[in-house]
Motif scaffolding. Sequence first.
Motif, PDB file in Angstrom:
ATOM      1  N   PRO A  97      -3.258  -0.731  -4.519  1.00  0.00           N
ATOM      2  CA  PRO A  97      -2.833  -1.846  -3.693  1.00  0.00           C
ATOM      3  C   PRO A  97      -2.467  -3.062  -4.540  1.00  0.00           C
ATOM      4  CG  PRO A  97      -5.216  -1.709  -3.656  1.00  0.00           C
ATOM      5  CD  PRO A  97      -4.718  -0.524  -4.448  1.00  0.00           C
ATOM      6  N   THR A 106       0.841  -1.193   0.000  1.00  0.00           N
ATOM      7  CA  THR A 106       0.000   0.000   0.000  1.00  0.00           C
ATOM      8  C   THR A 106       0.879   1.247   0.000  1.00  0.00           C
ATOM      9  OG1 THR A 106      -0.046   0.124   2.426  1.00  0.00           O
ATOM     10  CG2 THR A 106      -1.766  -1.200   1.367  1.00  0.00           C
ATOM     11  N   CYS A 115      -6.390   1.685  -1.038  1.00  0.00           N
ATOM     12  CA  CYS A 115      -5.692   0.794  -0.102  1.00  0.00           C
ATOM     13  C   CYS A 115      -6.465   0.530   1.188  1.00  0.00           C
ATOM     14  CB  CYS A 115      -4.296   1.334   0.188  1.00  0.00           C
ATOM     15  SG  CYS A 115      -3.208   1.266  -1.268  1.00  0.00           S
TER      16      CYS A 115
END
Length: 77
Positions: A53, A8, A15
């Motif tokens: 992410p 992240t 995220c």
Amino acid sequence: MKKVVVYTSQTCPHCPPVKDYLTENNIPFENKDLSTDAAARKDLMKRGIMSVPTIIIDDTDIIVGFDKDKIDETFGL
């Protein structure tokens, strides 16, 4: 149990929802924040991945982005 690592960054709007989704579904994970962890950033770049992410499962399965369907399929949800 599968080893799950979530890459992240602090500025990523997608995220927190990924981490929340994994937590809500009782999927333990290690978070690696690229904003503060240069080694994690380098590791992800070695894989040719430039976005977060990113979820890496057992060092082989990779999910880039918040793909609920892929997460559900991977973890049998």
